[in-house]
Design a protein around this motif. Structure first.
Motif: not given
Length: 173
Positions: A108-135
């Motif tokens: 799920l992605l959300v398009q804002g009223m300003d046309t910016t695309i935002r995610d709801l992933a909610g990563l707060r201070g933790t991040y891991k590289l995944i296969e999609k990172t390279r893409i």
């Protein structure tokens, strides 16, 4: 690297499905009405969300996608015209890469009223590289190449876990 779906939430199909669209649209209109009269966005979202019995992710989507007219007009004034030659681009690394990872994960992605695309992933201070990172990084680099950007500066929050790994990965690619 693990092949996971960044931002995946099994409840999204129900909470953002066709049966919820009208309720979300009505809630968005009501929040906008209040925002444009000076009310705080979090208070508005909670108030309207309670009234419409919205789920937490629905409220988050509204919170991330709605802005008062004054702020929307300010963002439009700051936009760079499309055909303006750009030599250097400054990129908010985590926000850009995570949003693209969510997109490439078909989540799920959300398009804002300003046309910016935002995610709801909610990563707060933790991040891991995944296969999609390279893409995602290849997508950014390809887009920069298409518009003939000479240099790109990625900003990564140091306190976020694996920011050093991501930096090295970006440099490698």
């Amino acid at each position: 690297m693990k092949d996971v779906r960044r931002g995946y939430n099994p409840s999204d199909q129900v909470e953002f499905g066709n049966s919820e669209k009208e309720k979300m649209k009505k809630a968005a209109e009501e929040i906008c009405y209040l925002l444009n009269r000076g009310y705080d966005i979090r208070s508005c979202t909670n108030f309207v969300g309670n009234h419409h019995l919205l789920f937490e992710r629905q409220r988050l989507a509204l919170l991330r996608s709605i802005a008062p007219k004054e702020l929307l007009n300010e963002r439009v004034r700051k936009e760079i015209p499309r055909n303006t030659p750009i030599k250097i681009v400054h990129i908010d690394g985590f926000n850009t890469i995570i949003t693209l990872e969510v997109a490439f994960s078909n989540c799920l992605l959300v398009q804002g009223m300003d046309t910016t695309i935002r995610d709801l992933a909610g990563l707060r201070g933790t991040y891991k590289l995944i296969e999609k990172t390279r893409i995602a990084i290849h997508g950014i680099l390809h887009a920069l190449d298409q518009i003939k950007v000479e240099d790109a500066i990625f900003y990564l929050d140091r306190p976020v876990s694996n920011s050093g790994r991501l930096k090295e990965y970006i440099l490698q690619l």
